[in-house]
Design a protein around this motif. Structure first.
Motif, PDB file in Angstrom:
ATOM      1  N   THR A   6     -21.163  19.003  14.321  1.00 13.93           N
ATOM      2  CA  THR A   6     -21.540  17.795  13.097  1.00 13.93           C
ATOM      3  C   THR A   6     -20.838  16.822  12.895  1.00 13.93           C
ATOM      4  N   ILE A   7     -19.410  17.078  13.029  1.00 12.33           N
ATOM      5  CA  ILE A   7     -18.387  15.987  13.072  1.00 12.33           C
ATOM      6  C   ILE A   7     -18.610  15.017  14.208  1.00 12.33           C
ATOM      7  N   ILE A  28     -15.258   9.872   8.195  1.00 14.36           N
ATOM      8  CA  ILE A  28     -15.807  10.762   9.262  1.00 14.36           C
ATOM      9  C   ILE A  28     -16.106  12.204   8.724  1.00 14.36           C
ATOM     10  N   ALA A  29     -15.107  12.556   7.923  1.00 12.01           N
ATOM     11  CA  ALA A  29     -15.070  13.879   7.389  1.00 12.01           C
ATOM     12  C   ALA A  29     -15.815  14.024   6.118  1.00 12.01           C
ATOM     13  N   ARG A  30     -15.907  12.814   5.398  1.00 12.10           N
ATOM     14  CA  ARG A  30     -16.964  12.781   4.172  1.00 12.10           C
ATOM     15  C   ARG A  30     -18.354  12.894   4.826  1.00 12.10           C
ATOM     16  N   GLU A  31     -18.582  12.236   5.746  1.00 10.83           N
ATOM     17  CA  GLU A  31     -20.145  11.906   6.313  1.00 10.83           C
ATOM     18  C   GLU A  31     -20.319  13.265   6.762  1.00 10.83           C
ATOM     19  N   ALA A  32     -19.441  14.221   7.455  1.00  8.28           N
ATOM     20  CA  ALA A  32     -19.750  15.407   7.926  1.00  8.28           C
ATOM     21  C   ALA A  32     -19.815  16.416   7.169  1.00  8.28           C
ATOM     22  N   VAL A  34     -16.893  17.682   5.588  1.00  7.34           N
ATOM     23  CA  VAL A  34     -15.993  19.048   5.808  1.00  7.34           C
ATOM     24  C   VAL A  34     -14.656  18.418   5.499  1.00  7.34           C
ATOM     25  N   ALA A  35     -13.792  18.985   5.503  1.00  5.58           N
ATOM     26  CA  ALA A  35     -12.154  18.716   4.919  1.00  5.58           C
ATOM     27  C   ALA A  35     -11.683  17.561   6.091  1.00  5.58           C
ATOM     28  N   PHE A  40      -9.076  17.089  12.373  1.00  2.00           N
ATOM     29  CA  PHE A  40      -7.826  16.961  13.275  1.00  2.00           C
ATOM     30  C   PHE A  40      -7.841  18.329  13.988  1.00  2.00           C
ATOM     31  N   HIS A  41      -8.100  19.352  13.610  1.00  2.00           N
ATOM     32  CA  HIS A  41      -8.196  20.745  14.015  1.00  2.00           C
ATOM     33  C   HIS A  41      -8.991  20.840  15.269  1.00  2.00           C
TER      34      HIS A  41
END
Length: 210
Positions: A6-7, A28-32, A34-35, A40-41
């Motif tokens: 998804t990311i 990117i995180a907001r669009e996906a 996720v946090a 970065f994980h």
């Protein structure tokens, strides 16, 4: 679809729309959904995302090329199939290819880390498929015996990449490019008739004597 996928999908769309340098990981995180820490994980850095896009495209392109090649009875048929697949793949992966053509060269400069060895090996394997294609055609008589498989492989793949770059970076209307590229390659790769070979030798001889 996994969170990593998804990311990657969100990043690909954003990079294509806004450009790599203009897209922060927070977006990117907001669009996906996720946090940002999860980005970065999975990818360590924004360049890690770009590299993953490159790896994914190369592997899917390679898999498609191999499948098309293995289903062709002759080298000539394989040439047609591989060129057709190249343009089909491009039309189905416009965002990812735009990112690779526009953003990868500037993001991996001489002073930064290049794409990893797995990706480079994947590109090498694509060239090898073309070599197998040309060699098969030379052996089954559908392609000229005078061709050098390796050199011809680089020329054809280079031509296809160049056409794709031209298509993405200009307003070129490319609706007939697949057919035109196929016809161009077939004219160059098919065995020459005896009278064509004689004319070619005569022309080469004249040029040499000059």
């Amino acid at each position: 679809m996994s969170r990593k996928e998804t990311i990657l999908e969100a990043a690909t769309a954003l990079f294509a729309r806004k450009g790599f340098s203009s897209t922060p990981t927070s977006t990117i995180a907001r669009e996906a959904g996720v946090a940002e820490g999860l980005v970065f994980h999975y990818f360590k850095s924004k360049k890690g995302i770009l590299l993953c896009i490159l790896e994914d495209v190369v592997e899917r392109y390679l898999s498609g090329c191999r499948a098309r090649f293995e289903n062709c009875p002759t080298g000539l048929d394989a040439v047609k199939a591989l060129i057709g697949f190249h343009f089909e793949f491009g039309s189905e992966n416009t965002d990812a290819l735009l990112v690779l053509i526009r953003d990868v060269p500037s993001s991996f400069s001489r002073n930064s880390a290049p794409p990893d060895q797995d990706t480079a090996y994947g590109i090498h394997r694509i060239i090898c498929i073309w070599e197998e294609c040309i060699d098969r055609g030379r052996r089954d008589g559908s392609l000229s015996h005078d061709l050098s498989p390796r050199e011809t492989a680089f020329v054809i793949q280079g031509m296809l990449i160049g056409i794709s770059r031209l298509k993405f970076m200009t307003s070129l209307e490319a609706s007939c490019l697949s057919t035109q590229a196929t016809e161009f390659c077939l004219r160059a790769l098919r065995p020459r008739k005896k009278n064509e070979q004689t004319i070619s030798k005569q022309e080469n001889g004249k040029g040499y004597n000059k």
